[in-house]
Write a protein that holds these residues in place. Structure first.
Motif: not given
Length: 81
Positions: A53-78
């Motif tokens: 769960a901690a790794q998935l939470a870290d990936v969510e944070k990375a997706a929000e801060k680095l892998l996507s632009n939350p202003v114009i993009e949505n992301f999913t983690v699975r």
């Protein structure tokens, strides 16, 4: 080893010129199956063992801060087996 997949797509209200270009090219190449095309990004992150769960939470944070632009993009983690 497991794979965590992050899919990033433009939000529906954001114009996708690359997707429109692909959608326009498909019929010219004889492919008539597509009503619309949206282009996105896919990130595959390999981890040892089952993701915690901690790794998935870290990936969510990375997706929000680095892998996507939350202003114009949505992301999913699975997790992909």
């Amino acid at each position: 080893m497991a794979k965590i997949v992050v899919n990033v797509m433009l939000k529906p209200e954001i114009l996708d010129p690359q997707g429109k270009a692909v959608a326009a090219a498909l019929p010219r190449l004889g492919f008539t199956f597509a009503k619309d095309v949206r282009q996105g990004k896919r990130f595959e992150i390999e981890v040892d063992g089952e993701p915690t769960a901690a790794q998935l939470a870290d990936v969510e944070k990375a997706a929000e801060k680095l892998l996507s632009n939350p202003v114009i993009e949505n992301f999913t983690v699975r997790v992909e087996k």
